[in-house]
Design a protein around this motif. Structure first.
Motif, PDB file in Angstrom:
ATOM      1  N   ASN A 139      15.471   1.402  18.531  1.00  0.00           N
ATOM      2  CA  ASN A 139      14.207   1.467  19.267  1.00  0.00           C
ATOM      3  C   ASN A 139      14.194   2.702  20.188  1.00  0.00           C
ATOM      4  O   ASN A 139      13.274   3.518  20.154  1.00  0.00           O
ATOM      5  CB  ASN A 139      14.033   0.168  20.067  1.00  0.00           C
ATOM      6  N   ARG A 140      15.234   2.856  20.981  1.00  0.00           N
ATOM      7  CA  ARG A 140      15.287   4.000  21.914  1.00  0.00           C
ATOM      8  C   ARG A 140      15.355   5.343  21.196  1.00  0.00           C
ATOM      9  O   ARG A 140      14.965   6.373  21.749  1.00  0.00           O
ATOM     10  CB  ARG A 140      16.475   3.848  22.864  1.00  0.00           C
ATOM     11  N   ASN A 141      15.840   5.340  19.952  1.00  0.00           N
ATOM     12  CA  ASN A 141      15.941   6.603  19.210  1.00  0.00           C
ATOM     13  C   ASN A 141      14.589   7.301  19.070  1.00  0.00           C
ATOM     14  O   ASN A 141      14.516   8.519  18.976  1.00  0.00           O
ATOM     15  CB  ASN A 141      16.540   6.347  17.819  1.00  0.00           C
ATOM     16  N   MET A 142      13.502   6.491  19.062  1.00  0.00           N
ATOM     17  CA  MET A 142      12.177   7.100  18.955  1.00  0.00           C
ATOM     18  C   MET A 142      11.942   8.110  20.076  1.00  0.00           C
ATOM     19  O   MET A 142      11.341   9.162  19.862  1.00  0.00           O
ATOM     20  CB  MET A 142      11.119   6.005  19.001  1.00  0.00           C
TER      21      MET A 142
ATOM     22  N   HIS B  80      15.123  -2.131  25.659  1.00  0.00           N
ATOM     23  CA  HIS B  80      14.565  -2.693  24.427  1.00  0.00           C
ATOM     24  C   HIS B  80      14.020  -4.098  24.672  1.00  0.00           C
ATOM     25  O   HIS B  80      14.667  -4.909  25.318  1.00  0.00           O
ATOM     26  CB  HIS B  80      15.680  -2.741  23.378  1.00  0.00           C
ATOM     27  N   ARG B  81      12.826  -4.381  24.162  1.00  0.00           N
ATOM     28  CA  ARG B  81      12.296  -5.743  24.220  1.00  0.00           C
ATOM     29  C   ARG B  81      11.580  -6.043  22.909  1.00  0.00           C
ATOM     30  O   ARG B  81      10.780  -5.234  22.432  1.00  0.00           O
ATOM     31  CB  ARG B  81      11.315  -5.864  25.378  1.00  0.00           C
TER      32      ARG B  81
ATOM     33  N   HIS C 112       9.024  -3.257  22.007  1.00  0.00           N
ATOM     34  CA  HIS C 112       8.594  -2.409  23.116  1.00  0.00           C
ATOM     35  C   HIS C 112       9.780  -1.683  23.730  1.00  0.00           C
ATOM     36  O   HIS C 112      10.927  -2.122  23.599  1.00  0.00           O
ATOM     37  CB  HIS C 112       7.951  -3.266  24.215  1.00  0.00           C
ATOM     38  N   LEU C 113       9.484  -0.580  24.410  1.00  0.00           N
ATOM     39  CA  LEU C 113      10.449   0.080  25.292  1.00  0.00           C
ATOM     40  C   LEU C 113       9.898  -0.075  26.698  1.00  0.00           C
ATOM     41  O   LEU C 113       8.785   0.384  26.985  1.00  0.00           O
ATOM     42  CB  LEU C 113      10.601   1.556  24.912  1.00  0.00           C
ATOM     43  N   VAL C 114      10.665  -0.739  27.555  1.00  0.00           N
ATOM     44  CA  VAL C 114      10.181  -1.055  28.891  1.00  0.00           C
ATOM     45  C   VAL C 114      10.786  -0.069  29.895  1.00  0.00           C
ATOM     46  O   VAL C 114      12.008   0.091  29.961  1.00  0.00           O
ATOM     47  CB  VAL C 114      10.566  -2.504  29.284  1.00  0.00           C
TER      48      VAL C 114
END
Ligand code: AVJ
Length: 333
Positions: free
Chosen positions: A229-232, A251-252, A265-267
């Motif tokens: 997710n964070r790689n985006m 990450h959520r 989502h990325l919070v």
């Protein structure tokens, strides 16, 4: 273009074309990122997960104990590829979003065994990925015609006009789930447009099931999905020169039973400003999120409805274990 006239160095035509393609790609990405981050619920398109690192991380996800999707779909393919092929003896396999080497080989193998295999048309956004896939498959299947097509399937399919019919269009991996209902409908309508009466679509969809099972698949204990997710943000930083603090986001992933979909989502862990050249400055409040993906879950009636809305008819449904489904659909006149 001013770049040409102002440039005193002669640029070979081919290189010029390549440069413009890269410019286009960045311009398109900047527009999509700007649009997504201007929404009330900030969003980034899930196709930007998949640079080389993102593709590796996804590959690792498919092997996680919690992520049942890939294994469930592969088992269904192994069980049914032969009978699917015997339904209409396709001579061409067109694969949308050709990410799945193993699954591709199950289908190509079944077509070869049936004696009908002639042509393989993988469609993907990544030219490099396609070239590598094409090279490998030409080696493994010397008599196979491999005709890769670069296209963003959310925009257009990019399939060649002249295909050897009948064609098996395969859209696997539950990637259709990444599109909301209107987008999924128009994507399948584009597939339908490329189909002739004897062609078929093979569609892989994840199925609705208890929340804990779905949520575990998107919140694995090793944190691979969180890195994916964070790689985006890394991709946006590199491609657009943005300055997202990747560590400033958590990450959520949660399942909405009413909407039958997972949302990732990325919070933002604090209030922060992000600078993105070509886009501008983006403000995030503490706890505000960027939605990076939806992943819709189906059942048989909802798949049937989706297909119908795209002038397709559900012809076969394979879903023995109740976790995942393969559908075969034919074009409706
Ligand atoms: C490849 C889009 C089907 O939605 O399950 C995996 C991507 N996201 N873990 C999915 C994904 C988080 C995956 N698809």
């Amino acid at each position: 273009m001013t770049r040409c006239s102002a440039n005193t160095v002669a640029v070979p035509v081919e290189r010029e074309v390549a440069l413009e393609r890269a410019d286009d790609r960045i311009a398109v990405m900047a527009r999509e990122v700007a649009e997504g981050l201007a929404r009330r619920q900030k969003e980034l398109p899930p196709k930007y997960f998949y640079d080389e690192r993102g593709s590796d991380l996804f590959e690792r996800i498919t092997k996680l104990p919690e992520y049942y999707l890939t294994r469930a779909e592969r088992a269904l393919l192994e069980e049914h590829a032969r009978s699917i092929v015997e339904l209409f003896r396709p001579r061409t396999l067109v694969e949308l979003g050709a990410g799945s080497a193993v699954k591709t080989r199950i289908l190509l193998g079944a077509m070869r065994d049936a004696g009908c295999l002639e042509e393989y048309v993988p469609i993907d956004v990544s030219r490099e990925f396609l070239q590598e896939t094409a090279r490998q498959l030409r080696r493994e299947y010397p008599s196979l015609r491999v005709v890769p097509a670069v296209a963003d399937i959310s925009e257009s399919l990019g399939v060649p006009e002249r295909l050897t019919r009948p064609v098996l269009f395969a859209f696997l991996g539950s990637t259709i789930g990444n599109f909301d209902a209107p987008a999924a409908r128009s994507l399948l309508a584009r597939v339908r447009q490329a189909m002739r009466p004897f062609d078929r679509l093979l569609l892989g969809t994840d199925l609705r099931k208890p929340r804990r099972v779905i949520e575990a698949a998107y919140n694995d204990s090793r944190g691979v999905t969180a890195s994916f997710n964070r790689n985006m943000l890394r991709v946006v930083n590199r491609e657009l020169g943005a300055d997202f603090d990747v560590a400033g986001f958590t990450h959520r992933a949660f399942y909405s039973a009413e909407r039958h979909r997972i949302e990732m989502h990325l919070v933002s862990s604090r209030e922060q400003m992000v600078h993105i050249p070509l886009v501008g400055t983006v403000h995030l409040a503490k706890g505000e999120s960027i939605r990076t993906e939806i992943s819709c879950k189906y059942d048989r009636p909802s798949v049937r409805r989706l297909l119908r809305a795209a002038s397709l008819q559900l012809e076969r449904w394979f879903a023995e274990d109740g976790r995942f489904a393969l559908s075969v659909a034919s074009p409706r006149p």
